[in-house]
Design a protein around this motif. Structure first.
Motif, PDB file in Angstrom:
ATOM      1  N   UNK A 130      30.769   9.069  27.577  1.00  0.00           N
ATOM      2  CA  UNK A 130      30.113   7.974  28.473  1.00  0.00           C
ATOM      3  C   UNK A 130      28.747   7.815  27.903  1.00  0.00           C
ATOM      4  N   UNK A 131      27.891   8.795  27.800  1.00  0.00           N
ATOM      5  CA  UNK A 131      26.448   8.835  27.483  1.00  0.00           C
ATOM      6  C   UNK A 131      26.284   8.266  26.145  1.00  0.00           C
ATOM      7  N   UNK A 132      27.016   8.320  25.238  1.00  0.00           N
ATOM      8  CA  UNK A 132      27.139   7.605  24.013  1.00  0.00           C
ATOM      9  C   UNK A 132      27.330   6.135  24.282  1.00  0.00           C
ATOM     10  N   UNK A 133      28.283   5.838  25.025  1.00  0.00           N
ATOM     11  CA  UNK A 133      28.317   4.352  25.346  1.00  0.00           C
ATOM     12  C   UNK A 133      27.359   3.829  25.974  1.00  0.00           C
ATOM     13  N   UNK A 134      26.644   4.760  26.809  1.00  0.00           N
ATOM     14  CA  UNK A 134      25.260   4.189  27.747  1.00  0.00           C
ATOM     15  C   UNK A 134      24.401   3.815  26.504  1.00  0.00           C
ATOM     16  N   UNK A 135      24.119   4.732  25.500  1.00  0.00           N
ATOM     17  CA  UNK A 135      23.089   4.660  24.715  1.00  0.00           C
ATOM     18  C   UNK A 135      23.547   3.326  23.651  1.00  0.00           C
ATOM     19  N   UNK A 136      24.692   3.153  23.313  1.00  0.00           N
ATOM     20  CA  UNK A 136      25.015   1.988  22.345  1.00  0.00           C
ATOM     21  C   UNK A 136      24.807   0.814  23.209  1.00  0.00           C
ATOM     22  N   UNK A 137      25.143   0.502  24.422  1.00  0.00           N
ATOM     23  CA  UNK A 137      24.844  -0.554  25.316  1.00  0.00           C
ATOM     24  C   UNK A 137      23.507  -0.645  25.581  1.00  0.00           C
ATOM     25  N   UNK A 138      22.774   0.243  25.838  1.00  0.00           N
ATOM     26  CA  UNK A 138      21.323   0.294  25.943  1.00  0.00           C
ATOM     27  C   UNK A 138      20.467  -0.400  25.080  1.00  0.00           C
ATOM     28  N   UNK A 139      21.041  -0.311  23.571  1.00  0.00           N
ATOM     29  CA  UNK A 139      20.278  -0.718  22.454  1.00  0.00           C
ATOM     30  C   UNK A 139      20.295  -2.573  22.654  1.00  0.00           C
ATOM     31  N   UNK A 140      21.352  -3.168  23.170  1.00  0.00           N
ATOM     32  CA  UNK A 140      21.350  -4.629  23.280  1.00  0.00           C
ATOM     33  C   UNK A 140      20.800  -4.914  24.609  1.00  0.00           C
ATOM     34  N   UNK A 141      19.999  -4.093  25.571  1.00  0.00           N
ATOM     35  CA  UNK A 141      19.654  -4.693  26.895  1.00  0.00           C
ATOM     36  C   UNK A 141      18.225  -4.252  26.854  1.00  0.00           C
ATOM     37  N   UNK A 142      17.327  -5.151  27.623  1.00  0.00           N
ATOM     38  CA  UNK A 142      16.096  -5.250  27.831  1.00  0.00           C
ATOM     39  C   UNK A 142      15.794  -3.964  28.818  1.00  0.00           C
ATOM     40  N   UNK A 143      14.569  -3.409  28.242  1.00  0.00           N
ATOM     41  CA  UNK A 143      13.994  -2.334  28.975  1.00  0.00           C
ATOM     42  C   UNK A 143      13.282  -2.790  30.524  1.00  0.00           C
ATOM     43  N   UNK A 144      13.588  -2.085  31.598  1.00  0.00           N
ATOM     44  CA  UNK A 144      12.941  -2.298  32.764  1.00  0.00           C
ATOM     45  C   UNK A 144      11.410  -2.078  32.759  1.00  0.00           C
ATOM     46  N   UNK A 145      10.687  -2.718  33.146  1.00  0.00           N
ATOM     47  CA  UNK A 145       8.995  -2.484  33.343  1.00  0.00           C
ATOM     48  C   UNK A 145       8.913  -1.393  34.086  1.00  0.00           C
ATOM     49  N   UNK A 193      17.319  -1.073  54.253  1.00  0.00           N
ATOM     50  CA  UNK A 193      17.429  -1.099  55.706  1.00  0.00           C
ATOM     51  C   UNK A 193      16.632  -0.043  56.487  1.00  0.00           C
ATOM     52  N   UNK A 194      16.133   0.996  55.589  1.00  0.00           N
ATOM     53  CA  UNK A 194      15.451   2.111  56.387  1.00  0.00           C
ATOM     54  C   UNK A 194      14.056   2.432  55.441  1.00  0.00           C
ATOM     55  N   UNK A 195      14.046   1.908  54.153  1.00  0.00           N
ATOM     56  CA  UNK A 195      13.096   2.272  53.084  1.00  0.00           C
ATOM     57  C   UNK A 195      12.468   1.208  52.731  1.00  0.00           C
ATOM     58  N   UNK A 196      12.974  -0.163  52.988  1.00  0.00           N
ATOM     59  CA  UNK A 196      12.189  -1.309  52.615  1.00  0.00           C
ATOM     60  C   UNK A 196      12.382  -1.475  51.019  1.00  0.00           C
ATOM     61  N   UNK A 197      11.468  -2.377  50.312  1.00  0.00           N
ATOM     62  CA  UNK A 197      11.838  -2.539  48.690  1.00  0.00           C
ATOM     63  C   UNK A 197      11.354  -1.476  47.833  1.00  0.00           C
ATOM     64  N   UNK A 198      12.454  -0.390  47.949  1.00  0.00           N
ATOM     65  CA  UNK A 198      12.242   0.730  47.113  1.00  0.00           C
ATOM     66  C   UNK A 198      12.100   0.364  45.434  1.00  0.00           C
ATOM     67  N   UNK A 199      11.845   1.329  44.722  1.00  0.00           N
ATOM     68  CA  UNK A 199      11.848   1.028  43.118  1.00  0.00           C
ATOM     69  C   UNK A 199      13.317   0.634  42.888  1.00  0.00           C
ATOM     70  N   UNK A 200      13.352  -0.442  42.351  1.00  0.00           N
ATOM     71  CA  UNK A 200      14.751  -1.005  41.489  1.00  0.00           C
ATOM     72  C   UNK A 200      15.254  -2.163  42.546  1.00  0.00           C
ATOM     73  N   UNK A 201      14.703  -1.998  43.739  1.00  0.00           N
ATOM     74  CA  UNK A 201      15.227  -3.222  44.657  1.00  0.00           C
ATOM     75  C   UNK A 201      14.115  -4.071  45.245  1.00  0.00           C
ATOM     76  N   UNK A 202      13.133  -4.140  44.353  1.00  0.00           N
ATOM     77  CA  UNK A 202      12.307  -5.033  44.669  1.00  0.00           C
ATOM     78  C   UNK A 202      12.561  -6.739  44.961  1.00  0.00           C
ATOM     79  N   UNK A 203      13.392  -6.858  43.909  1.00  0.00           N
ATOM     80  CA  UNK A 203      13.991  -8.239  43.873  1.00  0.00           C
ATOM     81  C   UNK A 203      15.585  -8.240  43.680  1.00  0.00           C
ATOM     82  N   UNK A 204      16.388  -8.172  44.829  1.00  0.00           N
ATOM     83  CA  UNK A 204      17.732  -7.941  44.713  1.00  0.00           C
ATOM     84  C   UNK A 204      18.186  -9.237  43.674  1.00  0.00           C
ATOM     85  N   UNK A 205      17.612 -10.440  43.939  1.00  0.00           N
ATOM     86  CA  UNK A 205      18.187 -11.534  42.896  1.00  0.00           C
ATOM     87  C   UNK A 205      18.084 -11.295  41.393  1.00  0.00           C
TER      88      UNK A 205
END
Length: 299
Positions: free
Chosen positions: A284-299, A62-74
């Motif tokens: 929590x960080x260990x949980x993040x790393x475990x879950x990250x292994x099964x998720x695609x990396x953002x470009x 609403x004030x920054x426009x399509x900032x990084x990570x919000x280029x495509x909300x869908x």
């Protein structure tokens, strides 16, 4: 006419014990004096089991426009929504992008005006109460610039929305907005959170400070949630969330530290574990790393 053939008189009135009022949302202070509609909507934002919330903020456009990570909300945001207790967004994003069967509480951005090209504190009310009702909002969010050039104007925006919200049963979130020239310490945030609460805000979003944060939450008579702020390393963001909760915050409202993470879904799950399961940052960080292994990396 009414069927009176089997009219039975009540007999079980519970003895002499007085009837008790319906309790406020557990763990969420300041709600006891409010109408049922306010409390019901707050229960869409704060989990009744622990009185805490994990909000996903993506109203930055609403004030920054399509900032990084919000280029495509869908593509970037909609898959995350089911993990959030509540989402903070604009009405345009809600109507255009968010599925109507979403169960997340909707916190609508209700102030706006200037872009990053202008003085951000010069905001106006940007949402009518009728549209907030039409969109079944759980709350409305307004920036409050305590100490800023347009402080009085932003406070007036707050009180205007509080009046409208009270009439419609919709709570208001006051978002403390800190200018670059203001010192971000506990003394300032005690002032910047107490003023909106005194003027009717139902909950307040502010920043965590290392020294004296517990005095900020103690001095505010309504729930405080903390902003994630700028993108920092995932481990640091989880530490921030943990310290804030331990210091009395009722939840977090994170945006960039979720949607700008390399693994947003994993990060959101880790934040939830800190807020709702009291997981230590290392776990929590260990949980993040475990879950990250099964998720695609953002470009």
């Amino acid at each position: 006419m009414a069927d009176l053939d089997d009219l039975r008189y009540g007999t079980n009135f519970g003895g002499a014990a007085p009837a008790t009022a319906a309790p406020a949302l557990p763990g969420t202070k300041g709600l006891a004096g409010h109408d049922w509609g306010i409390r019901s909507r707050m229960a869409r934002i704060f989990q009744p089991a622990d009185g805490r919330t994990v909000m996903l903020a993506f109203d930055h456009g609403y004030f920054q426009g399509p900032t990084s990570g919000l280029e495509r909300l869908d593509l970037n945001i909609v898959p995350l929504v089911p993990q959030a207790d509540a989402i903070m967004l604009t009405r345009g994003a809600l109507r255009s992008t968010i599925p109507a069967d979403s169960r997340a509480g909707v916190v609508l951005r209700a102030s706006g005006g200037p872009s990053i090209l202008k003085d951000l504190s010069d905001e106006e009310v940007a949402l009518g109460i009728d549209d907030a009702v039409r969109l079944d909002a759980a709350a409305m969010a307004v920036q409050v610039f305590v100490g800023g050039e347009h402080e009085t104007k932003s406070v007036r925006n707050l009180t205007t929305l509080v009046d409208a919200g009270q009439a419609a049963g919709i709570p208001v979130l006051a978002v403390t907005a800190v200018g670059r020239e203001l010192v971000r310490d506990a003394r300032y945030f005690r002032l910047a959170t107490r003023i909106p609460a005194e003027l009717g805000a139902h909950f307040v979003k502010t920043y965590y400070v290392e020294e004296g944060f517990e005095t900020v939450t103690a001095a505010c008579p309504v729930p405080i949630i903390i902003a994630g702020g700028k993108k920092i390393p995932e481990r640091d963001a989880l530490e921030l969330a943990h310290r804030a909760i331990q210091g009395g915050a009722a939840g977090v409202d994170m945006g960039r530290n979720i949607f700008q993470s390399a693994h947003p879904a994993a990060m959101l799950a880790a934040v939830r574990a800190v807020v709702h399961d009291d997981l230590a940052p290392a776990e929590a960080f260990a949980l993040y790393e475990d879950l990250a292994h099964t998720a695609p990396v953002l470009a």
